[in-house]
Every structure is written in C-alpha cells, then in structure tokens.
Enzyme design. Sequence first.
Site, short mmCIF file in Angstrom:
data_model
loop_
_atom_site.label_atom_id
_atom_site.label_comp_id
_atom_site.label_asym_id
_atom_site.label_seq_id
_atom_site.Cartn_x
_atom_site.Cartn_y
_atom_site.Cartn_z
N GLY A 47 0.75 -1.24 0.00
CA GLY A 47 0.00 0.00 0.00
C GLY A 47 0.78 1.29 0.00
O GLY A 47 0.19 2.37 0.05
N ASP A 56 -5.69 -11.67 -9.70
CA ASP A 56 -4.44 -12.00 -10.38
C ASP A 56 -4.26 -11.03 -11.55
O ASP A 56 -5.07 -10.99 -12.47
CB ASP A 56 -4.50 -13.44 -10.90
CG ASP A 56 -3.18 -13.91 -11.50
OD1 ASP A 56 -2.32 -13.07 -11.81
OD2 ASP A 56 -3.01 -15.14 -11.66
N ASP A 84 3.42 -2.15 -10.84
CA ASP A 84 4.71 -2.44 -10.20
C ASP A 84 4.75 -3.94 -9.93
O ASP A 84 4.50 -4.38 -8.82
CB ASP A 84 4.83 -1.63 -8.90
CG ASP A 84 6.21 -1.74 -8.28
OD1 ASP A 84 7.08 -2.41 -8.87
OD2 ASP A 84 6.43 -1.17 -7.20
N CYS A 136 11.51 -2.71 -9.09
CA CYS A 136 12.70 -2.51 -8.26
C CYS A 136 13.79 -3.48 -8.73
O CYS A 136 14.45 -4.14 -7.93
CB CYS A 136 12.40 -2.68 -6.78
SG CYS A 136 11.60 -4.22 -6.34
#
Length: 445
Positions: free
Chosen positions: A265, A312, A329, A382
């Site tokens: 979150g 999903d 992301d 990332c």
Amino acid sequence: MLQDAVALAVESLSWIELEGLSERQAFARASKQLQVREEAYLRLAFGLVAETIRRLNLIDSIAAWATTSMNLDELSLGVKNYLRLYIYWTVFRKSALKDTLRFLSCGRKVLGREELFPIESAFGRVLGFDLEQSMINKPEKPRVSLGTFHENWFVEYCFRLLGRDDGLKLLNKNSESPPTYLRINRLRRDPDQAVRALRAEGILLRGIDGLEDLWMVEEATRPLVRLSSYRNGLFQIQDLSSQAACVAASPKPGDCVLDICAAPGVKTCSLAQMMNNEGTIVSVDISKTRMQTWKRETRRLGIHIAHPMICDARQSFPVTLDADLVLLDPPCSNSGVFAKSPSLKWRIGPDDISRLSASQLRMLETSSDYVRDSGALVYSTCSLLLEENELVVERFLKTHPDFRIVPLKLDMGSDAFRGLKEARRFYPHRNQCSGFFVARMKRYN
C-alpha cells in the site's frame, strides 16, 4: 541481553532458510515465538541477522573451511546458523576476544554443549582466520563475488551492464545498509508541524530536493514504527525511488487510478495524498495477507478514496474501468533492493529471469486494457535487469502501437538503456536509494 539476542537471531535465520521468509518476516515470527519484546535485544538481534545474511556466501565459505571434512548441510539448522553468526561476530564485527568468548558461551547455553560439540574445533579455527590473506590467490570473479557478497552471475551481469568500475561501485554499495526515507502525510498534518513533531521525538531529518514531502532519516533514537507520529499517521516509510515513481505517475485530484500489485500500500497511499484524497483509486493485488497490511496502512494514513480488489494481474479484472492512470509495479527479481533485503540475493538466479519477464509482460498487457484514451500507463520495477525493464517495455510497445513512451516529469535518475531516454533508472550507488526503473506510456488513438 546477548543470550536472548543470539537465540532470536538463530531462530530467525532458521526460518529464513526453512521457509524462504524475508529477514523481517522471519524476525517477526521468531520474536513472537520466543516472546522477546525488549527493544535493545530486538535491535541487536536484527542487526546480527541482517549483517550475517548480507555476507552469507563469504560466511559459508569460511564455515566450510573451518569445519574441514564436515558438510555444512549435514548440520542441524540451529548449529549451522549459530556458526554463521559466530563467524560474523568474530571475523566481520571484529569483536574483542572476551566478547567472542561471551558469544560462544551464549551459544552453548542456547543450543547446548552436546549440540555444538561436533563443531567445537571450528570455533578455534575461525579465531585464527585471516580474511585478507584468504582472498589474495583467488581468481578475480570469485574474489569480487565473495568480497562484495553477491552471486557470481550477478557480478558478471553488473559488469556487462555498467562496466567494471561502475558495476563494482554498485556491488560495494549493496554491502551497506541503505538510507531510510519517509514521506510526510499532508492529509493528517501540515508538513512543517509534522516535521516538528518528528524532531521532537528524536528524529533528525534532511529534505530531498525535487521530491516534495520526502525526507531522509539521518538519525533516529527509536524505531520509526514505534513513534507517536507514526501511529497518528503523520508519515509513511517510502524509499526515494518509490516516491519518484509516484511523482512520475503525476496523478491529479479527481482522477480515476488503477494501482496494480498495490500491496502493501505504499504507492496507493502516496498517490492518494498527491490527489488530496479526491477521486478514485482501485488497488489490485493477488495476496490476501498483503492486502490486510494495505488496509491497515490506508486506515492509518486517512486514505478514503482507495478500494481493494483481490485479483491475479495476469488476467482480466472483474471490473469495467476507464482509468486516467494505471500504475503497474509487478513482482520482479528485486535486484534493486539487495542492500535493503539481502536475503533476496540468495534466492534469485538466471533461470528465474525469463519466467519473471514473461509474467511482467502479461501483466502490462492486461493493465493496458484499462487505460482510457489519452490516459497514462506507468510501469515500474525494483529491478536492475534489462530483461525486466527495457526489454519488457520494448516488447509491449511493438505489439501496442496505440501506446507511446513519453518523458517523465522527473529531473533525477539516469537514462534508461536501449535508446529509451524517456524512461529513468535509479541506482543505489548514484542516487542513495533502491535500484529502480520507471517508464510512462500514453495512449493515443
């Protein structure tokens, strides 16, 4: 104190190895299991766990040398992980002899003399180990791999990606604990008041140019999550690169936003603050457990416009939506956060990359279905790997001519590779943050 810390560290390392938990997940489980609550014990134990895991390949090579003919995998989890901790304490922490003997005494009390008896001789050998001498005759690649605490494949990858000198800087930076950043929550308090409240609780902060409301923590007398300011929702912990991705997304008040792979979150809450809690955010994630954390975090920070959806992201969502902004992301190799979560270094290998990139492309294609005409699709990871970043964006754009990559409203980071100069990369050694990639695409008819 040391005995409790040793017991907690041994148990945490064992959970990491047994179930593949992260450092924090394993530590939370072990501290609850052993009912350790004293802050000083917890701090010492977590430091032992994180710094031992960070150096795991070199520590295991020393352990193999110290135990001579024994196979490390034949040792019980408790014994093996205590030996790892002992090596860190002796070789890397460079403790005085009396402190090393005290650490050994604690290990015997925690595990029992009989349990440790088969490796008693190893403790003495470790005391005489010369780290610098052990590296002299090693070939370059193993020497760099062990010296920077990374797998061989990742060392080679960084050298190909950045060149030897810059790649070595990245690898060495991953050996350090990264800085901590926090974002002030304007929904709860005026920024100046919030910063004063944090400073009153002993937190020394430094503002970050170019990212409004983001601050680097230079000194903290207590864990951030135990502060009254944290409980009252005055700030959230968010890395510089993650905040940069939200700035690149540039949502406006009143927008309809789809945040995909949203748990736990952090980005949802940052986007909502940038939108002044006006508009709608639909937050999608596949994990019910992580979405429980999402719910707690949105509640703590006073977010009212975000709505959770368990789904999903590789498949169509059970919702009809034309979003002004879609932020994806996806799960990745996490190769940009090895400094923050060093256990991840030992879980990922070259064979995993093609599987991850294929999944990321599927998610990107699914996400694009919900972008309205002239809307934006932001893709971020990332990861430092081309296969998860530039190559995914390239493949998507080739099959989706209605999307074009556009410049980011972001004056920081480095140019992406393969001619995608509109996208940005962030590196631990250049930007003092987690490794990150972000690209913004716009839909045109």
